[in-house]
Design a protein around this motif. Sequence first.
Motif, PDB file in Angstrom:
ATOM      1  N   LEU A 125      -4.104   0.937  -4.767  1.00  0.00           N
ATOM      2  CA  LEU A 125      -4.140   2.394  -4.500  1.00  0.00           C
ATOM      3  C   LEU A 125      -4.056   2.672  -2.904  1.00  0.00           C
ATOM      4  CD1 LEU A 125      -6.582   3.738  -7.302  1.00  0.00           C
ATOM      5  CD2 LEU A 125      -4.207   3.869  -6.911  1.00  0.00           C
ATOM      6  N   ASN A 126      -5.155   1.846  -2.270  1.00  0.00           N
ATOM      7  CA  ASN A 126      -5.006   1.868  -0.831  1.00  0.00           C
ATOM      8  C   ASN A 126      -3.660   1.709  -0.085  1.00  0.00           C
ATOM      9  OD1 ASN A 126      -7.974   2.335  -0.799  1.00  0.00           O
ATOM     10  ND2 ASN A 126      -8.200   0.045  -0.880  1.00  0.00           N
ATOM     11  N   LYS A 127      -2.712   0.915  -0.543  1.00  0.00           N
ATOM     12  CA  LYS A 127      -1.554   0.700   0.065  1.00  0.00           C
ATOM     13  C   LYS A 127      -0.671   1.994  -0.272  1.00  0.00           C
ATOM     14  CE  LYS A 127      -1.338  -4.507  -0.193  1.00  0.00           C
ATOM     15  NZ  LYS A 127      -0.575  -5.653  -0.846  1.00  0.00           N
ATOM     16  N   LEU A 131       1.086   4.345   2.260  1.00  0.00           N
ATOM     17  CA  LEU A 131       2.641   4.390   2.276  1.00  0.00           C
ATOM     18  C   LEU A 131       2.991   6.076   2.048  1.00  0.00           C
ATOM     19  CD1 LEU A 131       5.438   3.384   1.657  1.00  0.00           C
ATOM     20  CD2 LEU A 131       5.161   3.423  -0.724  1.00  0.00           C
ATOM     21  N   MET A 132       2.045   6.933   1.225  1.00  0.00           N
ATOM     22  CA  MET A 132       2.270   8.171   1.277  1.00  0.00           C
ATOM     23  C   MET A 132       2.144   8.928   2.653  1.00  0.00           C
ATOM     24  SD  MET A 132       3.540   8.683  -1.590  1.00  0.00           S
ATOM     25  CE  MET A 132       3.842  10.372  -1.507  1.00  0.00           C
ATOM     26  N   GLN A 133       1.013   8.404   3.274  1.00  0.00           N
ATOM     27  CA  GLN A 133       0.842   9.063   4.621  1.00  0.00           C
ATOM     28  C   GLN A 133       1.817   8.706   5.617  1.00  0.00           C
ATOM     29  OE1 GLN A 133      -3.026   7.861   6.170  1.00  0.00           O
ATOM     30  NE2 GLN A 133      -2.907   9.017   8.006  1.00  0.00           N
ATOM     31  N   GLU A 134       2.425   7.491   5.676  1.00  0.00           N
ATOM     32  CA  GLU A 134       3.451   7.047   6.596  1.00  0.00           C
ATOM     33  C   GLU A 134       4.616   7.837   6.123  1.00  0.00           C
ATOM     34  OE1 GLU A 134       6.039   3.136   7.751  1.00  0.00           O
ATOM     35  OE2 GLU A 134       4.379   2.945   6.345  1.00  0.00           O
ATOM     36  N   ILE A 135       4.889   8.338   5.025  1.00  0.00           N
ATOM     37  CA  ILE A 135       6.087   8.859   4.548  1.00  0.00           C
ATOM     38  C   ILE A 135       6.040  10.501   5.369  1.00  0.00           C
ATOM     39  CG2 ILE A 135       7.322   9.992   2.759  1.00  0.00           C
ATOM     40  CD1 ILE A 135       6.914   7.358   1.217  1.00  0.00           C
ATOM     41  N   THR A 136       4.701  10.875   5.005  1.00  0.00           N
ATOM     42  CA  THR A 136       4.606  12.455   5.422  1.00  0.00           C
ATOM     43  C   THR A 136       4.676  12.272   7.161  1.00  0.00           C
ATOM     44  OG1 THR A 136       2.923  12.474   3.704  1.00  0.00           O
ATOM     45  CG2 THR A 136       2.854  14.173   5.392  1.00  0.00           C
TER      46      THR A 136
END
Length: 236
Positions: A125-127, A131-136
């Motif tokens: 879940l941390n990854k 990943l979602m933060q990096e995509i944003t």
Amino acid sequence: MSKLGKFFKGGGSSKSRAAPSAQEALVRLRETEEMLGKKQEYLEGRIRRELSLARKHGTQNKRAALQALKRKKRYEKQLTQIDGTLSTIEFQREALENSYTNTEVLKNMGLAAKAMKAVHENMDLNKIDDLMQEITEQQDIAQEISEAFSQRVGFGGDFDEDELMAELEELEQEELNKKMTNIRLPNVPSSSLPAQPDRGSGRMPSASSAHHSRAASSRRTEGEDDDIQHLAAWAT
């Protein structure tokens, strides 16, 4: 112990025979229903036959008629018993089908749960949050780049618009003055205007006066044509 009890006891105590599967039991129940259905058709035919015999011997041979009616009653009783047996078998078959369906559903749901567990074991879940933060962040950067490309570049933005318009008007005025100097004004006619007829006397002008008038008019027309041509050239 009766033979029937020994038969059921012996069949029930057999440990070597495994329990049939739900599908096998359903097949057996359907075969039993089909067999009892054929027995029903046979008994209905026998009932119609015995009833026909009873009617035939009703007045001539009462003993034969009574025997036919007794057989008809036995067949009707058997038919009633078969109806009850079929209802019980139908109920048992439906219950077994529902149990089999529930078993298969439970089995498939268990397999799906195991598959989901195996898939989620490789997920952190941390990854996923990282990943979602990096995509944003990358989407925001791409948006900023697109907006930067779409903005108009401000080359020459320091020039004064009023000053440029004044300079343009001066150039237009100079060009207009040059064209005006090249325009020739129409020549003034040197001959005198034709004499007007004397209204009181009613006399017509002479032939020489008419000739001078036509010559003067022709010169004025040529001068006006030249002026129109100069104006047309200047306009273009």
